[in-house]
Every structure is written in C-alpha cells, then in structure tokens.
Scaffold this active site. Structure first.
Site, short mmCIF file in Angstrom:
data_model
loop_
_atom_site.label_atom_id
_atom_site.label_comp_id
_atom_site.label_asym_id
_atom_site.label_seq_id
_atom_site.Cartn_x
_atom_site.Cartn_y
_atom_site.Cartn_z
N TRP A 171 0.82 -1.22 0.00
CA TRP A 171 0.00 0.00 0.00
C TRP A 171 0.86 1.28 0.00
O TRP A 171 0.37 2.37 0.07
CB TRP A 171 -0.91 0.04 1.24
CG TRP A 171 -0.19 -0.29 2.50
CD1 TRP A 171 0.52 0.56 3.29
CD2 TRP A 171 -0.11 -1.57 3.13
NE1 TRP A 171 1.04 -0.11 4.36
CE2 TRP A 171 0.66 -1.42 4.30
CE3 TRP A 171 -0.62 -2.83 2.82
CZ2 TRP A 171 0.95 -2.49 5.15
CZ3 TRP A 171 -0.34 -3.88 3.66
CH2 TRP A 171 0.43 -3.71 4.80
N GLU A 222 -4.85 1.08 6.48
CA GLU A 222 -4.83 1.52 7.88
C GLU A 222 -5.95 0.84 8.68
O GLU A 222 -5.76 0.50 9.85
CB GLU A 222 -4.96 3.05 7.98
CG GLU A 222 -3.67 3.78 7.58
CD GLU A 222 -2.48 3.43 8.49
OE1 GLU A 222 -2.69 3.06 9.65
OE2 GLU A 222 -1.34 3.52 8.00
N THR A 257 -3.65 -5.42 14.00
CA THR A 257 -3.27 -6.57 13.17
C THR A 257 -1.88 -6.32 12.59
O THR A 257 -1.53 -5.19 12.28
CB THR A 257 -4.31 -6.77 12.04
OG1 THR A 257 -5.61 -6.76 12.62
CG2 THR A 257 -4.10 -8.08 11.32
N LEU A 260 -9.34 -12.15 9.63
CA LEU A 260 -8.55 -10.96 9.96
C LEU A 260 -8.90 -10.43 11.37
O LEU A 260 -8.12 -9.69 11.95
CB LEU A 260 -8.82 -9.88 8.90
CG LEU A 260 -7.80 -8.80 8.63
CD1 LEU A 260 -6.39 -9.36 8.45
CD2 LEU A 260 -8.18 -7.99 7.39
N TYR A 285 -11.49 -8.77 14.58
CA TYR A 285 -12.07 -7.45 14.87
C TYR A 285 -13.06 -7.06 13.79
O TYR A 285 -12.85 -6.12 13.02
CB TYR A 285 -10.97 -6.39 15.04
CG TYR A 285 -10.02 -6.71 16.16
CD1 TYR A 285 -10.33 -6.35 17.46
CD2 TYR A 285 -8.85 -7.41 15.93
CE1 TYR A 285 -9.48 -6.67 18.51
CE2 TYR A 285 -8.00 -7.74 16.96
CZ TYR A 285 -8.31 -7.37 18.25
OH TYR A 285 -7.47 -7.68 19.28
N TYR A 294 -6.24 8.00 15.60
CA TYR A 294 -5.00 7.47 15.03
C TYR A 294 -5.12 7.29 13.51
O TYR A 294 -4.26 7.74 12.74
CB TYR A 294 -4.61 6.12 15.67
CG TYR A 294 -3.54 5.46 14.85
CD1 TYR A 294 -2.22 5.90 14.95
CD2 TYR A 294 -3.85 4.49 13.90
CE1 TYR A 294 -1.23 5.36 14.13
CE2 TYR A 294 -2.87 3.95 13.09
CZ TYR A 294 -1.57 4.39 13.21
OH TYR A 294 -0.60 3.87 12.39
N ASP A 345 1.54 5.04 16.69
CA ASP A 345 1.14 3.65 16.95
C ASP A 345 2.10 3.06 18.00
O ASP A 345 2.92 3.79 18.58
CB ASP A 345 1.12 2.83 15.65
CG ASP A 345 2.52 2.63 15.08
OD1 ASP A 345 3.49 3.20 15.62
OD2 ASP A 345 2.64 1.89 14.08
N CYS A 377 14.39 -0.22 16.11
CA CYS A 377 14.08 0.04 17.53
C CYS A 377 13.01 -0.98 17.96
O CYS A 377 11.91 -0.62 18.36
CB CYS A 377 13.58 1.47 17.70
SG CYS A 377 13.60 2.02 19.40
N CYS A 381 20.68 -0.45 18.24
CA CYS A 381 21.06 0.96 18.38
C CYS A 381 22.28 1.31 17.52
O CYS A 381 22.42 2.46 17.07
CB CYS A 381 21.33 1.30 19.84
SG CYS A 381 19.92 0.96 20.91
N CYS A 398 21.20 2.78 14.26
CA CYS A 398 20.04 3.68 14.32
C CYS A 398 20.46 5.10 13.94
O CYS A 398 21.46 5.61 14.46
CB CYS A 398 19.46 3.66 15.73
SG CYS A 398 18.13 4.85 15.95
N CYS A 434 19.80 9.62 21.40
CA CYS A 434 18.85 8.82 22.18
C CYS A 434 19.24 8.74 23.66
O CYS A 434 20.30 8.25 24.03
CB CYS A 434 18.78 7.42 21.59
SG CYS A 434 17.64 6.36 22.47
S1 SF4 Z 1 19.23 4.46 19.64
FE1 SF4 Z 1 17.30 4.81 20.73
S2 SF4 Z 1 15.83 5.16 19.09
FE2 SF4 Z 1 17.62 4.20 18.16
S3 SF4 Z 1 17.22 1.98 18.19
FE3 SF4 Z 1 18.35 2.48 20.06
S4 SF4 Z 1 16.76 2.83 21.57
FE4 SF4 Z 1 15.78 2.98 19.58
#
Ligand code: SF4
Length: 351
Positions: A24, A46, A52, A89, A91, A129, A147, A199, A206, A209, A215
């Site tokens: 989608w 959505e 789900t 599915l 709900y 949402y 979410d 995450c 991390c 990331c 963070c």
């Molecule tokens: S650095 Fe922080 S935001 Fe990034 S994956 Fe690790 S915990 Fe998640």
C-alpha cells in the site's frame, strides 16, 4: 539532543535508503518523482492494520484491491461477500464500518476522501490514530501518527520512564514535537519503520540507528527496558457451546451473528451467548453428540472455551435457528468458528 528538524532530516535520509516495501506504500523515490498515495488504498490498509500485523494484512489488502479497486466498487459490494473476505482478519466491527465508510465517501463525498484529519474523523470507523495516519500518508499533512512502534521509539529517545498507558499523552506530545513540516507523510512512515525494524521491542539495534547519538535511553543503557508497562490484569475465561451440524446433503447449519456484538455480521455455529448465564439450546432436534473436544480462542478481553456438540442432521431437518449453507468455504468463517469446524471434522471424521 539535536534540533528536531535536523533529526527528522536524518531519519528521512535513512528512510530513503531502507523503507520497507509494502503493497500500500508509495516508495520514497516514486514519491519524489511525483507519485501520490491513493487515499483509498491508504485508508484500506490503515483499517486492516488496526490491531493486526503487517504480515497478516498483506494478502488481505491485495485481495480486496483486486476485488474492489476503488471506493465506489467497495461501496457497491455485497455485504456478505465483504464479510466473507474479511474472515480470519479479526475485529469484525472493522469490516462493517469499512462498508459504512465506503458508502458515505462514495455518496456524500462523491468518492473523494476528506483531506484533513478532522474531516476523516467524521467518517465511520475512523478514530484519531487512523485519521492522522491517512491525513499524513495520503495528503502529506503534518499530523503526529502514534502507533505502538512510535510510542516505543519516543519512550526511548526521550527516556520516558512513566509506564504505559499513563505515558500515552506525553509520548504523543513528543511525537508531535518531532513531526517536521517537510515530507510529514514519509516521516510518519519512517518512524514506524524505525520501530518495526531497528528500535524493536526486545533487542533494539542501536548501533545502526540514525538517532543513536541523540537517544537518551541508549545513553543511559536502558533502551531495552522501555517503554515500561503497568502490570496487566489476567483475562477472564468465558465458556460457550458450538453446535456443528451437517445435513445429509453436505450443507452446514450456520447462523449470521447479530450486527452489534462480537463477530457481528459474521457466519458462526449456533450456540449460547458465552456468558455462562444461558444454558445453550440446540438449534435443531437431533442426536447431538459431545466428542469431549474444546475449542480455545483468545479475544482482546477474554479467553473463550467452546465445547463442541456435533450432529448429522436429516434431509428434512427444520432448524429453529440458523440456515443451511451449501458449499461452505471454511475461509468465510472467523478464526474461532473455523477452529470449531476443523475440530468437528477431525473428531468425527466428517468429510
Ligand atoms: S538508539 Fe534509541 S531510538 Fe535508536 S534503536 Fe536504540 S533505543 Fe531505539
């Protein structure tokens, strides 16, 4: 922590390279080339994704788009066919609202979805949402889309130690602060992808990331412990009976469940109300046998234990409840009813 706009730009750069390929979604390079998301497809995905997983939704989404390629086609669809295609599915109120919403959009809105979160929220089955997600993804509105993935990322990024659900308003405020004016639709999907792929709940990666330098949970070494959650109350167990009856010509005795309740509008086996207050009354006179088997299924708020009663019904059977369905497709049944069907067939060796 760096400025929110700079962090958003970094995350968008990561998204341009690593966006998940979802049926989608308009891929970031296609978006930059001017391709716009189809609001109908965004809305459908959505609604299906509420409660789900992405993996469970993909095939349903593709099937729905094949059968009903636009909102007008869905608005004109047969209710029973839509409920049948939705089966499995879960709900099921979502499927009924899906049809209501398609008919409002096709009728009162001439087939065009409103392009603001406020306008979308006025439609059946669209809560805050989903309205924010459609407004951001389909219309590029700077809405904070929050979410479970986004809550987890925000809880860690800002080291919010208040347990969920109490922390929800704070996490929503943090998500709103971070939402950029540039490419907000891609940004909303980028944070979700970050939560889904890097995450992650148990072992956040991390080291790869794009927000690792900012963070706070990572700096404190507590990333995997967040978000904190209040202890859950154990779910109650409820009991019911499913009467699985087959006529001698192979037709199955089923009833359509009332619209308002659990599994509303779906086909199911006749039985009691699952509330322990009514003794279940068989839907037709027959030699109902107790094979000693029990279907177990968990709904959002309770565990269900469903005792089976099985019977071969005569050709001239006149049921007091339900109707005989010839050529039943098990896939038209919601999951709990399909479990009862499979168990009845294997227990009594019904073909
Ligand atoms: S650095 Fe922080 S935001 Fe990034 S994956 Fe690790 S915990 Fe998640």
């Amino acid at each position: 922590m760096r400025d929110a706009a700079i962090m958003a730009a970094d995350l968008l750069g990561w998204y341009d390279r690593h966006a998940r390929d979802l049926p989608w979604r308009v891929a970031p390079e296609a978006g930059r080339a001017g391709q716009r998301a189809d609001p109908y497809a965004v809305w459908l995905s959505e609604v299906m994704l509420q409660q789900t997983t992405v993996a469970a939704v993909k095939s349903y989404f593709t099937r729905f788009l094949e059968l009903w390629p636009d909102v007008g086609a869905l608005a004109a669809a047969d209710d029973a066919q839509v409920m049948g295609e939705w089966a499995g599915l879960g709900y099921y109120a979502r499927a009924r609202n899906l049809l209501k919403c398609a008919r409002v959009v096709a009728g009162a809105h001439d087939g065009a979805f409103p392009d603001t979160a406020e306008g979308l929220r006025a439609l059946p089955g669209i809560g805050p949402y989903t309205a924010a997600a459609i407004a951001a993804i389909a219309f590029d509105r700077p809405e904070a889309v929050v979410d479970g993935n986004v809550e987890r990322v925000m809880a860690r990024l800002f080291r919010v130690e208040t347990p969920l659900p109490t922390a929800k308003p704070e996490l929503r405020d943090r998500a709103a602060e971070m939402t950029p004016r540039a490419r907000p639709g891609d940004y909303a999907q980028a944070v979700m992808d970050l939560g889904a792929t890097i995450c992650t709940p148990k072992r956040p990666a991390c080291g790869i990331c794009p927000w690792q330098a900012d963070c706070r949970a990572r700096a404190a070494g507590v990333a995997a412990d967040l978000p904190a959650r209040a202890a859950k109350k154990p779910k109650p167990v409820r009991h019911g009976v499913a009467f699985v009856g087959r006529r001698s010509d192979g037709a199955w005795l089923l009833e359509r469940r009332p619209d308002g309740g659990l599994l509303g509008g779906m086909l199911g086996w006749p039985g009691g109300g699952w509330d322990d207050t009514h003794a279940p009354v068989p839907p037709a006179e027959a030699d109902w046998r107790d094979p000693g088997a029990e279907v177990r299924h968990t709904f959002t708020h309770f565990h269900l234990r469903l005792a089976l009663r099985v019977a071969e019904l005569p050709a001239d059977c006149r049921p007091e409840r339900g109707d005989f369905v010839v050529g039943l497709r098990p896939s038209d049944l919601p999951t709990v009813m399909r479990k009862a069907f499979d168990m009845a067939r294997s227990t009594l060796d019904l073909a």
